[in-house]
Design an enzyme around this catalytic site. Sequence first.
Site: not given
Ligand SMILES: Cc1ncc(COP(=O)(O)O)c(C=O)c1O
Length: 358
Positions: A34, A128, A252, A300
């Site tokens: 992802k 969550r 800065y 930047m």
């Molecule tokens: C639902 C879910 N599974 C697995 C993972 C993988 O977690 P990690 O990157 O800590 O191994 C994530 C990442 O946040 C997640 O949201």
Amino acid sequence: MRGTRLELRPGALAHNARRARALAGGARVFAMVKANGYGHGLGLAARALAHQVDGLGVALMEEAQALRHLGLAHPLLVAEGFFDADELALAARLHAEVVVHSPWQVDLLVAQPRPVGVWLKVNTGMNRLGMAPDLARAQAARLRGLKGVRLLGVMSHFACADAADDTRTASQLALARALATELRVPLSAANSAALIRYPDARADRVRPGIMLYGSSPFAWRAAADLDLRPTQRFSARLIAINPVQAGDSVGYGATWTADGPGRVGVVAVGYGDGYPRHAPNGTPVAVNGHRTRLAGRVSMDMLTVDLNGIDARVGDEVELWGDVVGADEVAAACGTISYELFCQITARPVRVINESTV
Ligand SMILES: Cc1ncc(COP(=O)(O)O)c(C=O)c1O
């Protein structure tokens, strides 16, 4: 050419995936790609990891769609499931497994059953996403009555598997396992931290993310100790070297002041490239392979480093993170995690794919 680059290493991704596979035992491995492959590029990450794992995990349906457009035919898990009826229809077309975390998603499926595989998300203490066990049980019964819908498993997510003083994972796992056993379906719970740390949590399917990208999930344990390899190296060049005297301040806000005569290097990278602006004075960098530190606020397009005791010329290379300075070290100095550093690199640095470094 400015020379600000992000080197990406498919071989290291594959190596880290083999590590995950070895730790998983008999559990299936779904590699989380992802957020653009944790910032490495969706296609690059997915292609490098795919051969070592059983499937790929994303958060969003459009990420699943992008993977199919890239030609990846692997099983896909969409961790936030569908957001509306159109996405539900798309999930069926993409042959993507969806997570169902809320009754409103079951309502959509009841209104328009689609041939999809579903992972039922149970809240076991993360608080969550996911339903409390009783609610999840009730939704499982609704799902099981729907034509074409396959209840593939129970899924949960750990809140503290990476914490040194973790006391929660065992009870989270017990709750999730009890529901999976009762429903007679597989269980998926482990992220990288749980996969490495808790053999019992591996269950039927694991979902590693950050370990695949060469970082340690644990603040107290270095990635190298876990035999994880850096999958990216972020670097830039020195474009100026300035002498400073005691009392001279740099950048800065004049946040860094020389305590004696010295030299400060100006590096052609900044928050416009994704280097964190909040990196404080003292954050490690490496110039020509030698460790030194930030001196002055990140701007930047530039940042400044202390060159005292370092042999360096204009044009020389500065590693922001990678081989000499770990991304986890930089993250710790910035009060964040390497996940965020990786996700925040912008499109500006040149991407260079290094096929030879593992
Ligand atoms: C639902 C879910 N599974 C697995 C993972 C993988 O977690 P990690 O990157 O800590 O191994 C994530 C990442 O946040 C997640 O949201």
